[in-house]
Design an enzyme around this catalytic site. Sequence first.
Site, PDB file in Angstrom:
ATOM      1  N   TYR A 146      39.640  44.039  46.976  1.00  0.00           N
ATOM      2  CA  TYR A 146      39.879  45.017  45.909  1.00  0.00           C
ATOM      3  C   TYR A 146      39.950  46.444  46.438  1.00  0.00           C
ATOM      4  O   TYR A 146      40.406  47.338  45.734  1.00  0.00           O
ATOM      5  CB  TYR A 146      38.792  44.918  44.814  1.00  0.00           C
ATOM      6  CG  TYR A 146      38.790  43.603  44.069  1.00  0.00           C
ATOM      7  CD1 TYR A 146      39.521  42.523  44.531  1.00  0.00           C
ATOM      8  CD2 TYR A 146      38.069  43.434  42.905  1.00  0.00           C
ATOM      9  CE1 TYR A 146      39.527  41.308  43.866  1.00  0.00           C
ATOM     10  CE2 TYR A 146      38.065  42.226  42.226  1.00  0.00           C
ATOM     11  CZ  TYR A 146      38.792  41.165  42.717  1.00  0.00           C
ATOM     12  OH  TYR A 146      38.789  39.961  42.047  1.00  0.00           O
ATOM     13  N   LYS A 195      34.555  31.219  52.318  1.00  0.00           N
ATOM     14  CA  LYS A 195      35.661  30.300  52.606  1.00  0.00           C
ATOM     15  C   LYS A 195      35.801  30.253  54.121  1.00  0.00           C
ATOM     16  O   LYS A 195      36.846  30.564  54.694  1.00  0.00           O
ATOM     17  CB  LYS A 195      36.939  30.790  51.899  1.00  0.00           C
ATOM     18  CG  LYS A 195      38.116  29.846  51.960  1.00  0.00           C
ATOM     19  CD  LYS A 195      37.961  28.598  51.105  1.00  0.00           C
ATOM     20  CE  LYS A 195      39.142  27.652  51.338  1.00  0.00           C
ATOM     21  NZ  LYS A 195      38.944  26.330  50.696  1.00  0.00           N
ATOM     22  N   ASP A 227      35.442  26.990  46.765  1.00  0.00           N
ATOM     23  CA  ASP A 227      36.067  26.005  45.870  1.00  0.00           C
ATOM     24  C   ASP A 227      35.033  24.968  45.422  1.00  0.00           C
ATOM     25  O   ASP A 227      34.996  24.565  44.257  1.00  0.00           O
ATOM     26  CB  ASP A 227      37.302  25.355  46.510  1.00  0.00           C
ATOM     27  CG  ASP A 227      37.124  25.001  47.977  1.00  0.00           C
ATOM     28  OD1 ASP A 227      36.066  25.315  48.568  1.00  0.00           O
ATOM     29  OD2 ASP A 227      38.046  24.390  48.549  1.00  0.00           O
ATOM     30  N   ASP A 251      33.768  37.987  41.549  1.00  0.00           N
ATOM     31  CA  ASP A 251      34.472  38.309  40.307  1.00  0.00           C
ATOM     32  C   ASP A 251      34.802  37.012  39.561  1.00  0.00           C
ATOM     33  O   ASP A 251      34.525  36.858  38.366  1.00  0.00           O
ATOM     34  CB  ASP A 251      35.757  39.086  40.657  1.00  0.00           C
ATOM     35  CG  ASP A 251      36.484  39.596  39.423  1.00  0.00           C
ATOM     36  OD1 ASP A 251      35.865  39.682  38.344  1.00  0.00           O
ATOM     37  OD2 ASP A 251      37.688  39.908  39.543  1.00  0.00           O
ATOM     38  N   ASP A 255      32.660  35.094  36.153  1.00  0.00           N
ATOM     39  CA  ASP A 255      33.275  34.754  34.864  1.00  0.00           C
ATOM     40  C   ASP A 255      33.035  33.285  34.538  1.00  0.00           C
ATOM     41  O   ASP A 255      32.735  32.921  33.398  1.00  0.00           O
ATOM     42  CB  ASP A 255      34.798  35.016  34.889  1.00  0.00           C
ATOM     43  CG  ASP A 255      35.159  36.387  34.336  1.00  0.00           C
ATOM     44  OD1 ASP A 255      34.333  37.310  34.486  1.00  0.00           O
ATOM     45  OD2 ASP A 255      36.251  36.530  33.762  1.00  0.00           O
TER      46      ASP A 255
HETATM   47  C1  IPM Z   1      34.731  42.843  36.490  1.00  0.00           C
HETATM   48  C2  IPM Z   1      36.148  43.126  36.114  1.00  0.00           C
HETATM   49  C3  IPM Z   1      36.694  44.176  37.070  1.00  0.00           C
HETATM   50  C4  IPM Z   1      36.590  43.611  38.465  1.00  0.00           C
HETATM   51  C5  IPM Z   1      38.115  44.637  36.759  1.00  0.00           C
HETATM   52  C6  IPM Z   1      38.230  45.167  35.343  1.00  0.00           C
HETATM   53  C7  IPM Z   1      38.625  45.632  37.761  1.00  0.00           C
HETATM   54  O1  IPM Z   1      36.894  41.967  36.141  1.00  0.00           O
HETATM   55  O2  IPM Z   1      33.903  43.767  36.447  1.00  0.00           O
HETATM   56  O3  IPM Z   1      34.433  41.699  36.829  1.00  0.00           O
HETATM   57  O4  IPM Z   1      37.438  42.830  38.867  1.00  0.00           O
HETATM   58  O5  IPM Z   1      35.632  43.926  39.147  1.00  0.00           O
HETATM   59 MG    MG Z   2      35.786  40.222  36.428  1.00  0.00          MG
END
Ligand code: IPM
Ligand code: MG
Length: 361
Positions: A146, A195, A227, A251, A255
């Site tokens: 990133y 990985k 994975d 990231d 989620d």
């Molecule tokens: C998070 C979000 C951010 C990230 C985005 C909005 C840039 O997905 O905080 O997880 O990828 O870090």
């Molecule tokens: Mg995120």
Amino acid sequence: MELNITCIPGDGIGPEIVREAKKVLNKVAKCYGHQINYTDILMGGASIDVHGVPLTEEAVETAKAADAVLMGSIGGDTTTSPWYQLPPNLRPEAGLLAIRKALNLFANLRPAVLYEELAEACPLKPEISEKGFDMLIMRELTGGLYFGERRTVEENGVRKAVDTLTYDEKEIRRIAVKGFDIARKRRKKVTSVDKANVLDSSRLWRSVVEEVAKDYPEVALEHMLVDNCAMQLVKDPAQFDVILTENMFGDILSDEASMVTGSIGMLASASLNDTKFGLYEPSHGSAPDIAGKDIANPIATVLSAAMMLRYSFDLDKEADAIETAVKEVLKEGCRTGDIMSAGCEQVSCSRMGDLLAERIR
Ligand code: IPM
Ligand code: MG
């Protein structure tokens, strides 16, 4: 104690949920004899609309001058919002990446907990969810893909895009130390996710993590490929205590982990640097589809405020009071729409804030 807090209401449901978190914090301040000074700054779309950029120098300076930052959410609907017609470096998300870098917030803590009261919302089979789970994802936040060099070029009529994934050993060591420090206070297990069967950056990650592990003989370390980890999170989430991983893997896995709890509206996060300073925000996004309707779930932001009291101010009793209030309200059957289930009472965002504040003692 005097607490200087910079708030970033942001976009979408951000202003609503931050308002409720302030309500709860103000009650904490009243009950425990603290004084809170808030300063708001603009970030994301809200900043673009006023300043043409997602984060200004002045906003960064204001945040730096505070003891901690409390954030709602940023960003809008990527297909319909005009913010996404702008070049990538001027879009809302660029503001968030920029503030993380500017404040050196390299350690992102994302707890994913299955709340007993909300077990019904968990999408896993009962034989898996009944074991419960309580994990913490420690995501590296200011390195890797990133923040690597990127460009899009055209070579001989063929478009080509390049992103680079770089980590040096110092970046890996400091996040690993944070991961082990926190594991030591929890169930003493670190799962380092990489990985390493493909990537050089992962092989370096693995060897540096092993070096750090030597200083923590009481903490068990295991390595897991990313994975496989994605699979294990739905197969047997109870096996995890601290998941230590790089930026992009963290990231994605965070989620997934939050979805497995069934209640992403409940999950807090903290982004920390080397000092007590931190930025605290819910793990969910700005939910533009329900913005302004007073139906969002403010609990993740309220719990982020609790993390702030704990990590930036060492106010454990006060943080406990917030967490207890959340449990009580859930036990009494009050729910926002996202976590609603049969037999419970559905309440608005602001009502949830009132109920939580009332229960702070
Ligand atoms: C998070 C979000 C951010 C990230 C985005 C909005 C840039 O997905 O905080 O997880 O990828 O870090
Ligand atoms: Mg995120």
